[in-house]
Scaffold this motif. Structure first.
Motif, PDB file in Angstrom:
ATOM      1  N   ARG A  97       7.288  -5.008   2.878  1.00  0.00           N
ATOM      2  CA  ARG A  97       7.526  -4.150   4.040  1.00  0.00           C
ATOM      3  C   ARG A  97       7.793  -2.726   3.562  1.00  0.00           C
ATOM      4  NH1 ARG A  97      12.421  -6.137   2.691  1.00  0.00           N
ATOM      5  NH2 ARG A  97      14.257  -4.798   3.020  1.00  0.00           N
ATOM      6  N   SER A  98       7.437  -1.768   4.384  1.00  0.00           N
ATOM      7  CA  SER A  98       7.653  -0.366   4.042  1.00  0.00           C
ATOM      8  C   SER A  98       9.112   0.014   4.290  1.00  0.00           C
ATOM      9  CB  SER A  98       6.732   0.529   4.868  1.00  0.00           C
ATOM     10  OG  SER A  98       6.987   1.895   4.580  1.00  0.00           O
ATOM     11  N   VAL A  99       9.704   0.749   3.330  1.00  0.00           N
ATOM     12  CA  VAL A  99      11.085   1.206   3.494  1.00  0.00           C
ATOM     13  C   VAL A  99      11.167   2.728   3.454  1.00  0.00           C
ATOM     14  CG1 VAL A  99      12.120  -0.903   2.618  1.00  0.00           C
ATOM     15  CG2 VAL A  99      11.519   0.919   1.011  1.00  0.00           C
ATOM     16  N   GLY A 100      10.036   3.403   3.412  1.00  0.00           N
ATOM     17  CA  GLY A 100      10.062   4.855   3.413  1.00  0.00           C
ATOM     18  C   GLY A 100       8.761   5.441   2.911  1.00  0.00           C
ATOM     19  N   ARG A 101       8.661   6.765   3.059  1.00  0.00           N
ATOM     20  CA  ARG A 101       7.479   7.490   2.609  1.00  0.00           C
ATOM     21  C   ARG A 101       7.866   8.445   1.491  1.00  0.00           C
ATOM     22  NH1 ARG A 101       2.327   6.473   4.011  1.00  0.00           N
ATOM     23  NH2 ARG A 101       1.808   8.589   4.673  1.00  0.00           N
ATOM     24  N   THR A 102       6.999   8.557   0.508  1.00  0.00           N
ATOM     25  CA  THR A 102       7.209   9.455  -0.627  1.00  0.00           C
ATOM     26  C   THR A 102       5.994  10.352  -0.756  1.00  0.00           C
ATOM     27  OG1 THR A 102       8.640   7.920  -1.835  1.00  0.00           O
ATOM     28  CG2 THR A 102       7.461   9.569  -3.135  1.00  0.00           C
ATOM     29  N   ALA A 103       6.241  11.643  -1.008  1.00  0.00           N
ATOM     30  CA  ALA A 103       5.151  12.608  -1.129  1.00  0.00           C
ATOM     31  C   ALA A 103       5.029  13.076  -2.570  1.00  0.00           C
ATOM     32  CB  ALA A 103       5.398  13.806  -0.217  1.00  0.00           C
ATOM     33  N   GLY A 104       3.789  13.197  -3.032  1.00  0.00           N
ATOM     34  CA  GLY A 104       3.510  13.748  -4.347  1.00  0.00           C
ATOM     35  C   GLY A 104       3.315  15.251  -4.234  1.00  0.00           C
ATOM     36  N   HIS A 105       4.184  16.030  -4.887  1.00  0.00           N
ATOM     37  CA  HIS A 105       4.127  17.491  -4.848  1.00  0.00           C
ATOM     38  C   HIS A 105       3.534  17.990  -6.161  1.00  0.00           C
ATOM     39  CE1 HIS A 105       6.697  18.415  -1.230  1.00  0.00           C
ATOM     40  NE2 HIS A 105       6.922  17.122  -1.394  1.00  0.00           N
ATOM     41  N   PHE A 106       2.428  18.751  -6.066  1.00  0.00           N
ATOM     42  CA  PHE A 106       1.736  19.283  -7.245  1.00  0.00           C
ATOM     43  C   PHE A 106       1.799  20.804  -7.202  1.00  0.00           C
ATOM     44  CE2 PHE A 106       0.527  15.159  -7.597  1.00  0.00           C
ATOM     45  CZ  PHE A 106      -0.809  14.784  -7.473  1.00  0.00           C
ATOM     46  N   GLY A 107       1.760  21.421  -8.381  1.00  0.00           N
ATOM     47  CA  GLY A 107       1.650  22.870  -8.449  1.00  0.00           C
ATOM     48  C   GLY A 107       2.425  23.432  -9.617  1.00  0.00           C
ATOM     49  N   THR A 108       2.582  24.740  -9.630  1.00  0.00           N
ATOM     50  CA  THR A 108       3.376  25.424 -10.648  1.00  0.00           C
ATOM     51  C   THR A 108       4.638  25.953  -9.983  1.00  0.00           C
ATOM     52  OG1 THR A 108       1.405  26.031 -11.916  1.00  0.00           O
ATOM     53  CG2 THR A 108       3.411  27.300 -12.322  1.00  0.00           C
ATOM     54  N   LEU A 109       5.769  25.454 -10.394  1.00  0.00           N
ATOM     55  CA  LEU A 109       7.034  25.817  -9.755  1.00  0.00           C
ATOM     56  C   LEU A 109       7.351  27.285  -9.998  1.00  0.00           C
ATOM     57  CD1 LEU A 109       9.391  24.441  -8.170  1.00  0.00           C
ATOM     58  CD2 LEU A 109      10.602  24.318 -10.357  1.00  0.00           C
TER      59      LEU A 109
END
Length: 262
Positions: free
Chosen positions: A114-126
């Motif tokens: 079961r799903s317990v949340g969403r996670t996003a992949g953040h790409f780039g140069t900080l």
């Protein structure tokens, strides 16, 4: 006739080729780490690797499922379910976690996840400057890092850390937490990030992300907004899924080591 067997580091090149077949990045270092820290299984059609799954056990408490792939020409034949069920039977642990794309999610739901949340992949140069509040971890810090990780994750991952300390590009500690980075193809991956507040998490990421391409996987909305405002927008989202109940002080886990390790 397909056969299923355990994978070894000698199979990394075949795993990379299978990943390319599904438009995944090559990631040979990641495959090697997972096949040494956990157990991989492969389905072979003759000499060709056509399906994979990796399971990483953390004692008898928790297992992470990852790298589930089926070759394009072998879809729709149940190979994905076959290799996943084999990996789950091998793990033989009530609590299993994974990160699922929209494509893979229906299979996992059928298997009781079961799903317990969403996670996003953040790409780039900080673009945020280093905070200066953290320092490189020394050998004297390792026991503390492993103990805090166990408390946050809810399982002893000392076996994984024994490899990760050497595999990592850098591990840093601060008064309120710790974080690591490791190199994957053309970018630096930041994770895990364990912190007592989102402010400490930001500081650790700023000290680790460097001045080149980096990626951080996060679920916290404030941290996600900060990354997006500082050169690292979200590029994709996945579901964190579990079979069983997560344990540990999860509120302090701001980013995983990698999605493949929960």
């Amino acid at each position: 006739m397909e056969t299923l067997r355990a994978l070894t580091p000698a199979d990394v090149s075949a795993c990379v080729a299978l990943a390319a077949d599904r438009d995944w990045p090559p990631e040979p270092a990641k495959w090697w780490f997972l096949l040494t820290a956990g157990t991989g299984f492969g389905v072979f059609d003759g000499v060709d690797l056509v399906g994979t799954a990796v399971v990483t056990r953390f004692g008898d408490v928790h297992a992470a499922l990852s790298m589930v792939l089926v070759a394009r020409g072998h879809g729709g034949r149940g190979l994905g379910r076959r290799v996943v069920e084999h990996a789950l039977a091998f793990a033989d642990i009530p609590l299993v976690s994974l990160y699922a794309t929209a494509f893979g999610k229906p299979l996992y739901e059928k298997l009781g996840f079961r799903s317990v949340g969403r996670t996003a992949g953040h790409f780039g140069t900080l673009t945020a400057p280093p905070s200066g509040v953290s320092r490189p971890a020394g050998r004297a810090d390792r026991a503390r890092v492993v103990a805090e990780d166990a408390a946050v994750f809810g399982a002893d991952r000392s076996a994984m850390w024994a490899r990760l300390f050497d595999f990592a590009h850098e591990v840093r500690v601060a008064d309120g937490g710790f974080a690591a980075s490791w190199r994957n193809t053309d970018r630096l991956m930041v994770g895990p990030v364990v912190a007592d507040s989102v402010g400490t998490a930001k500081a650790l990421i700023a000290d680790l992300a460097g001045d080149g391409p980096a990626r951080v996987d996060v679920a916290d909305p404030e941290l996600a907004a900060w990354l997006s405002a500082n050169g690292m927008p979200a590029r994709f989202e996945v579901d964190q899924m579990v079979r069983g109940d997560l344990t540990g002080d999860r509120g302090r886990l701001y980013a995983p080591v990698m999605q493949a390790l929960g």
